[in-house]
Design an enzyme around this catalytic site. Sequence first.
Site, PDB file in Angstrom:
ATOM      1  CE1 TYR A 127      -4.078   1.885   0.903  1.00 39.19           C
ATOM      2  CE2 TYR A 127      -2.742   2.911   2.615  1.00 39.19           C
ATOM      3  CZ  TYR A 127      -3.905   2.870   1.862  1.00 39.19           C
ATOM      4  OH  TYR A 127      -4.868   3.802   2.079  1.00 39.19           O
ATOM      5  CE  LYS A 145      -3.731   4.923  -1.124  1.00 38.72           C
ATOM      6  NZ  LYS A 145      -4.777   5.325  -2.091  1.00 38.72           N
ATOM      7  CB  ALA A 178     -14.144   6.537  10.993  1.00 37.26           C
TER       8      ALA A 178
HETATM    9  P1  NAI Z   1     -13.519   2.232   1.268  1.00 39.55           P
HETATM   10  O1  NAI Z   1     -13.100   0.796   1.293  1.00 39.55           O
HETATM   11  O2  NAI Z   1     -14.798   2.604   1.910  1.00 39.55           O
HETATM   12  O3  NAI Z   1     -13.545   2.803  -0.210  1.00 39.55           O
HETATM   13  C1  NAI Z   1     -12.826   2.283  -1.280  1.00 39.55           C
HETATM   14  C2  NAI Z   1     -13.802   1.994  -2.402  1.00 39.55           C
HETATM   15  O4  NAI Z   1     -13.098   1.601  -3.571  1.00 39.55           O
HETATM   16  C3  NAI Z   1     -14.752   0.837  -2.046  1.00 39.55           C
HETATM   17  O5  NAI Z   1     -16.087   1.266  -2.163  1.00 39.55           O
HETATM   18  C4  NAI Z   1     -14.398  -0.234  -3.059  1.00 39.55           C
HETATM   19  O6  NAI Z   1     -15.495  -1.032  -3.490  1.00 39.55           O
HETATM   20  C5  NAI Z   1     -13.831   0.591  -4.217  1.00 39.55           C
HETATM   21  N1  NAI Z   1     -12.956  -0.191  -5.077  1.00 39.55           N
HETATM   22  C6  NAI Z   1     -11.999  -1.066  -4.698  1.00 39.55           C
HETATM   23  N2  NAI Z   1     -11.404  -1.600  -5.776  1.00 39.55           N
HETATM   24  C7  NAI Z   1     -11.985  -1.032  -6.879  1.00 39.55           C
HETATM   25  C8  NAI Z   1     -11.789  -1.167  -8.264  1.00 39.55           C
HETATM   26  N3  NAI Z   1     -10.863  -2.002  -8.750  1.00 39.55           N
HETATM   27  N4  NAI Z   1     -12.552  -0.443  -9.103  1.00 39.55           N
HETATM   28  C9  NAI Z   1     -13.511   0.407  -8.614  1.00 39.55           C
HETATM   29  N5  NAI Z   1     -13.750   0.553  -7.290  1.00 39.55           N
HETATM   30  C10 NAI Z   1     -12.999  -0.154  -6.426  1.00 39.55           C
HETATM   31  O7  NAI Z   1     -12.320   3.039   1.961  1.00 39.55           O
HETATM   32  P2  NAI Z   1     -12.026   4.603   2.067  1.00 39.55           P
HETATM   33  O8  NAI Z   1     -11.381   4.797   3.375  1.00 39.55           O
HETATM   34  O9  NAI Z   1     -13.195   5.407   1.710  1.00 39.55           O
HETATM   35  O10 NAI Z   1     -10.870   4.780   0.970  1.00 39.55           O
HETATM   36  C11 NAI Z   1     -10.911   5.702  -0.104  1.00 39.55           C
HETATM   37  C12 NAI Z   1      -9.491   6.017  -0.533  1.00 39.55           C
HETATM   38  O11 NAI Z   1      -8.828   6.739   0.505  1.00 39.55           O
HETATM   39  C13 NAI Z   1      -8.619   4.793  -0.813  1.00 39.55           C
HETATM   40  O12 NAI Z   1      -7.777   5.055  -1.910  1.00 39.55           O
HETATM   41  C14 NAI Z   1      -7.800   4.670   0.444  1.00 39.55           C
HETATM   42  O13 NAI Z   1      -6.592   3.982   0.225  1.00 39.55           O
HETATM   43  C15 NAI Z   1      -7.599   6.116   0.800  1.00 39.55           C
HETATM   44  N6  NAI Z   1      -7.217   6.351   2.173  1.00 39.55           N
HETATM   45  C16 NAI Z   1      -8.129   6.245   3.180  1.00 39.55           C
HETATM   46  C17 NAI Z   1      -7.740   6.497   4.492  1.00 39.55           C
HETATM   47  C18 NAI Z   1      -8.702   6.492   5.604  1.00 39.55           C
HETATM   48  O14 NAI Z   1      -8.315   6.923   6.714  1.00 39.55           O
HETATM   49  N7  NAI Z   1      -9.937   6.034   5.412  1.00 39.55           N
HETATM   50  C19 NAI Z   1      -6.339   6.807   4.832  1.00 39.55           C
HETATM   51  C20 NAI Z   1      -5.496   6.961   3.693  1.00 39.55           C
HETATM   52  C21 NAI Z   1      -5.926   6.722   2.423  1.00 39.55           C
END
Ligand code: NAI
Length: 297
Positions: free
Chosen positions: A164, A168, A197
Amino acid sequence: MTISFEGRVAIVTGAGGGLGRAYALELARRGAKVVVNDLGGARDGTGHSDAAIAVVEEIRAGGGEATPDGGSVTDPDHMEAMVGKAKADWGGVHILINNAGILRDKSFAKMEMSDFRAVVDVHLIGSAICTKVVWETMREQAYGRILMTASSTGLYGNFGQANYGAAKLGLVGLARTLALEGARHNVRVNTIAPTAATRMTEDLFPAELLERFKPELVAPAALYLVSEDAPTGTILGAGAGVVQAAHITLTRGVALPEPTPESVAAHWAAIVDRDGEIVPQSGAEQAMTIMQRLQGG
Ligand code: NAI
């Protein structure tokens, strides 16, 4: 001054939940037409569901305009078709938020290369694919706003997230380079490192902090970075309403005319001394600082 997205077409990947959903809802509330992309898989990227459709229904219920897309960001043909449909229906694509992501956490000792590749594939290659399929359109329109989603893990490292973290920080290099290449076409490219969260971080946040770290509190920084007056090439941290800027700095260092490992060791304190450090605006600028140091600057 109100920031409006009236007349803009936005694509948000991974917008079926978490941060992407919060971005899509707020963009639509402020007038954008939004493509809500989400494969709808589990946190590790396996499976498929109708997550995107539920968010589109939420947007429409609030009077906004949106369309779902259930494809994977790793599928170039599908992503190209998604962009083609948005252009045909709405006349262009002005904003892309690369947000889709998965997790396969393990210490590096236990990590299979297949888990390394899967994570790099979705975050880094997936973002490059989605950017590639809008890039020409944005250049031709002389208008584009692209946001990459990095992470504190990419910027600073975190135990158990080698795959990851690599993906990133790769996105930061992609964004910084595209910010330079897009500049004269009014295509601006920024990076956000969010903290919220969501299901991705559900094991990390104690219950009492869930409310404080709502994804909705990250959305304002993300939306500013894709707005008309957005900067370019910046890296913002955002979480719980705290917005920070991250910089990749360079110390003045030392000029060693005939460097040896021993002279590097002997000058270590001066090499890492942060007095007078700078933030080069391009790789070429770092090379220029070397020339300056050699000339005694
Ligand atoms: P999340 O798991 O709720 O959202 C990620 C979304 O991406 C999910 O809905 C998933 O179905 C979708 N997804 C995964 N693979 C996919 C693909 N191949 N094609 C289309 N959609 C796909 O998690 P969150 O936290 O909302 O994450 C959003 C972004 O923020 C991610 O890139 C994550 O790495 C990044 N991030 C989040 C942090 C946090 O504190 N929540 C911290 C640092 C980065």
